[in-house]
Design an enzyme around this catalytic site. Sequence first.
Site, short mmCIF file in Angstrom:
data_model
loop_
_atom_site.label_atom_id
_atom_site.label_comp_id
_atom_site.label_asym_id
_atom_site.label_seq_id
_atom_site.Cartn_x
_atom_site.Cartn_y
_atom_site.Cartn_z
CG HIS A 58 -1.80 1.11 1.42
ND1 HIS A 58 -3.14 1.03 1.16
CD2 HIS A 58 -1.57 2.38 1.85
CE1 HIS A 58 -3.71 2.19 1.42
NE2 HIS A 58 -2.78 3.03 1.84
CG HIS A 111 0.65 5.18 10.30
ND1 HIS A 111 1.98 4.85 10.22
CD2 HIS A 111 0.57 6.47 9.88
CE1 HIS A 111 2.67 5.87 9.78
NE2 HIS A 111 1.86 6.87 9.58
CD GLU A 125 -2.02 10.40 9.75
OE1 GLU A 125 -3.10 9.82 9.50
OE2 GLU A 125 -0.93 9.82 9.74
CG HIS A 172 -6.24 9.44 13.83
ND1 HIS A 172 -6.61 9.04 12.57
CD2 HIS A 172 -7.24 9.07 14.66
CE1 HIS A 172 -7.78 8.44 12.63
NE2 HIS A 172 -8.19 8.46 13.89
CG HIS A 184 -4.26 6.54 13.00
ND1 HIS A 184 -3.16 7.12 13.60
CD2 HIS A 184 -4.09 6.72 11.67
CE1 HIS A 184 -2.37 7.65 12.67
NE2 HIS A 184 -2.92 7.41 11.48
#
Length: 437
Positions: free
Chosen positions: A293, A336, A342, A366, A372
Amino acid sequence: MPEYTYLSGFGSHFSSEDPRCPNALPEGQNSPQKCAYGLYAEQLSGSAFTAPRTENVRSWLYRVRPSVIHQPFERYDVAPFFRGKWDEQHPNPNQMRWNPFDIPGADAEGQVDFVAGLHTVCGAGDTRSRHGLAIHVFLCNRSMEDKAFYNSDGDFLIVPQQGPLDITTEFGKMLVKPNEICVIPQGIRFSVAVEGPTRGYILEVYDGHFKLPDLGPIGANGLANPRDFLTPSAWFEDRTVQGFKVVSKYQGALFVATQNHSPFDVVAWHGNYVPYKYDLAKFMVINSVSFDHCDPSIFTVLTCPSNRYGTAIADFVIFPPRWSVQENTFRPPYYHRNCMSEFMGLIFGRYEAKEGGFLPGGASLHSMMTPHGPDRKCFEGASNAELKPEHIADGTQAFMFESSLSMAVTKWGEETCQKLDAKYYECWQALEKKFKI
């Protein structure tokens, strides 16, 4: 002339004049002894005079009256939840998610324009030292009437979520619809007209200005292409108005001055310090077609760099509809912990990692090093899905304001708005232990 006409390009040096006054721009100089049509020349500087040419931004405006003609500024306490300081609340490292923020009703007593509808959710830094950022939402239901606004503290990146914004600036007019954004740089005066209940998000940066991210090995093309950014063409009104209000955001507070004319009287202009808009549907996605990803940085539309190479005061990142073709890969966002902050919002649709509680007009934060990632439903589905080419995020546009600064949430954001989801943490509690030896 058409009400909305634009010049195409990003970071370009433009020249524009209202066709009602041909040859209003002086030739070969910026400040002639006498300007055409009896206009006044006025420079608007967005950088120090001696900044390197690659970072030097300024525009020359040729206007009916100079902007200095106004009464003294006074405090303007019209937006009580619009903030520029970050010491209201005790720090809170928890994952935060907000349900959609309420828009004022349509009743006569609830008429709120763009300025009065500004609410600060979180931020960091200091407006006086010109370092930091703030994140706001605007919640309004009426147009600004005989009123203009400008920000002395930094640039506004505006993301409408519900309802179009009809924005008049000193440089001209632009219409900004949901799934479009606009940037109003520091000091540029503008007024916002709306059609009814209207909501959206604002990223404010105090350091420098927004830029296109470097493309590195991507090459010359991709992500947000410069030609798709649109700057309004010159348009002016010569209108006498008793008590026209000019609102200034200065050191985090609002001030207002009155004058007897519209400030949108710029007949012609040239320069590279301009407002602009961009259609998010024109973003050229670069995506993985093999395994793993990609980091979200591959979806950066605009960035405001810090003094640390490769690290941003703020990035504006989107997650648009796109093809995803990957092998032996957990395709949604991975779990993560991040040295960045974020803040996410949703313009429309359903965000794939949390389809249930993350709704259009809401948000999440976050904070630094707070873990998260996908909820249980998303994790189980992606872990067992057939890996085949898939077009994801159809009918969806999520975005992220990412910052290297640690943001504090305002009292309005944590308490007063009453939209903070106290049960957000529960979406991860059902994740099962799968460890086997």
